[in-house]
Design a protein around this motif. Structure first.
Motif, mmCIF file in Angstrom:
data_model
loop_
_atom_site.group_PDB
_atom_site.id
_atom_site.type_symbol
_atom_site.label_atom_id
_atom_site.label_comp_id
_atom_site.label_asym_id
_atom_site.label_seq_id
_atom_site.Cartn_x
_atom_site.Cartn_y
_atom_site.Cartn_z
ATOM 1 N N THR A 238 56.917 30.204 55.143
ATOM 2 C CA THR A 238 57.539 29.609 53.956
ATOM 3 C C THR A 238 57.478 28.082 53.999
ATOM 4 N N LEU B 69 54.940 26.451 55.260
ATOM 5 C CA LEU B 69 53.552 26.142 54.926
ATOM 6 C C LEU B 69 53.348 26.051 53.420
ATOM 7 N N VAL B 70 53.976 26.959 52.673
ATOM 8 C CA VAL B 70 53.809 26.947 51.216
ATOM 9 C C VAL B 70 54.891 26.129 50.519
ATOM 10 N N LEU C 292 58.237 26.475 50.382
ATOM 11 C CA LEU C 292 59.300 27.199 49.681
ATOM 12 C C LEU C 292 60.592 27.186 50.488
ATOM 13 N N ARG D 272 57.335 19.279 53.522
ATOM 14 C CA ARG D 272 56.837 20.122 52.434
ATOM 15 C C ARG D 272 57.995 20.687 51.603
ATOM 16 N N THR E 173 59.560 19.993 47.608
ATOM 17 C CA THR E 173 59.882 21.034 46.627
ATOM 18 C C THR E 173 61.309 20.886 46.111
ATOM 19 N N THR F 142 58.832 27.310 39.602
ATOM 20 C CA THR F 142 59.081 27.053 41.022
ATOM 21 C C THR F 142 60.293 27.838 41.503
ATOM 22 N N ARG G 49 59.422 31.514 42.155
ATOM 23 C CA ARG G 49 58.733 31.711 43.436
ATOM 24 C C ARG G 49 59.735 31.652 44.590
ATOM 25 N N SER H 288 48.066 23.894 57.931
ATOM 26 C CA SER H 288 48.885 22.834 57.332
ATOM 27 C C SER H 288 48.198 21.471 57.414
#
Length: 420
Positions: free
Chosen positions: A96, A98-99, A101, A238, A242, A302, A305, A353
């Motif tokens: 999570t 890495l993306v 979130l 990351r 977000t 967003t 997700r 990453s």
């Protein structure tokens, strides 16, 4: 220190690795809004959060008791079960991250523990009432309570500052954000560091190094606090991007409202021993603050997700935990295989990453095509053709002076390309 076997030592080290990932995964909870509004510089923000996470780890052990004594039955739980649980939690945290979130490290840990315990000793190894009352209900209630409180708080802050000019109001609330961010960091240390304390204590009981029902030893409290503080200092850039820019656009007034509301919910839950997800509380507060400003919006694509990730956290970590426990039944070979799988997966995620690095330099970027100043910078490079030139010559001149795009639409420019 209690007698520690080799396997127990591996479990303890792995638990501290999880605590470390919890730190950088959840830094956004405390500092995303502070960084996005410019109240603090990114590196200053994560350093402050790290120190307060460490302090918070010493404030209570109620959540640790929920993990070590309440979630699963201590009888019949072996160190291998706890190791399997940690494998599921660490991998979910890294995926999570890495993306980008925000998902619950707490639920990843508890999902892994439940899955591994059921695989090892059956459904009776899990205390269902504790899972419902102290895990599932808070998971649903936390973002709602924090979101509503944050929305109302944001509206109140705007009303109170209606007669003050925007610059003065923003400056005052940025100072308030620093204080409220510190409170969230303290609350995060109080709540999340205890989960690792609880899992290590459970491992010590399972390995026969502690008597059943024991509280976390001092060295466990210290090591867990240091691990989560170090992870926090490295910054989960990351996820900070977000929460700070991806969910909604926040002004200092909203950032202050979001952080104050989230901190209140987290501290209250820690006192009651609820294993609350700080991510759920902080994310809900950010969305509530986004709706609390007139004209404010939440980017629901967003948010959707993120909600999907929340729903998958418990079952995904449970499945990995159960699978790891099944493999480790074969003995030393199985334990070695799971260890190699964990290390290899972590390395693979880190290498992926590196293809697109997000760090303190570009954490507040909203994307290359949306970033302010791109058009201005490009136009500044255009020179005016000499007077009297023909249209055709002028056209060729403009083509030659307009810089070629450094990237295709939707890609990160090479200069800003993540080097995480």
């Amino acid at each position: 220190m209690e007698h520690i076997t080799l396997l127990l030592g591996i479990v303890i080290v792995t638990a501290l690795v999880f605590d470390f990932t919890n730190g950088f995964h959840d830094t956004a909870n405390a500092m995303a809004t502070t960084i996005s509004t410019g109240a603090l510089k990114p590196k200053t923000a994560v350093a402050m959060s790290a120190v307060l996470n460490l302090v918070g780890a010493f404030m209570s052990v109620e959540v640790a008791k929920t993990i070590s004594k309440g979630l699963v039955n201590e009888e019949g739980i072996q160190p291998e079960v706890i190791y399997a649980a940690l494998v599921g939690a660490i991998l979910w945290n890294l995926l999570t991250w890495l993306v980008g979130l925000p998902s619950s490290s707490s639920h990843a840990l508890m999902g892994g523990l439940v899955g591994a315990a059921v695989a090892s000793a059956g459904i009776g190894a899990v205390n269902g009432s504790v899972v419902v009352t102290k895990v599932l209900i808070p998971a649903v209630a936390a973002p709602i309570v924090a979101g509503v409180a944050s929305m109302l708080a944001a509206r109140v802050t705007y009303k109170l500052g209606a007669r003050v000019d925007d610059k003065t109001s923003a400056k005052g609330y940025k100072a308030g954000q620093i204080a409220s961010a510190g409170l969230v960091s303290l609350a995060h240390g109080t709540n999340d560091a205890q989960k690792t304390m609880g899992i290590i204590t459970l491992a010590l009981v399972a390995g026969g190094a502690l008597a059943p029902g024991s509280n976390p030893p001092v060295w466990v409290i210290v090591s867990a606090g240091l691990a989560i503080a170090l992870g926090t200092y490295l910054g989960g850039w990351r996820i900070i991007r977000t929460m700070g820019k991806g969910l909604t656009d926040l002004q200092p007034q909203q950032g202050f409202a979001a952080q104050t509301s989230a901190a209140s919910v987290i501290l209250a839950s820690s006192t009651l021993g609820f294993s609350l997800s700080t991510t759920h509380a902080c994310s809900g507060a950010v969305m509530g603050a986004g709706l609390g400003r007139k004209g404010g919006v939440v980017r629901w694509s967003t948010a959707t997700r993120m909600f999907v990730a929340w729903g998958l956290t418990l079952p995904a970590a449970a499945l990995v935990g159960a699978g790891a426990e099944y493999v480790m039944r074969t003995g030393t070979v199985g334990i070695a295989a799971v260890t190699v799988f964990l290390v290899g997966s972590c390395l693979a995620i880190w290498l992926i990453s590196r293809r697109q690095v997000v760090d303190h330099h570009n954490v507040n970027e909203t994307g290359a095509d949306e970033a302010p100043g791109v058009v201005t910078t490009a136009m500044a490079a255009v020179t005016v053709p000499p007077a009297g030139t023909t249209a055709a010559v002028a056209d060729e001149h403009l083509k030659a002076t307009i810089p070629a795009p450094a990237h295709t639409p939707g890609e990160t420019p090479a200069a800003a390309a993540p080097a995480v």
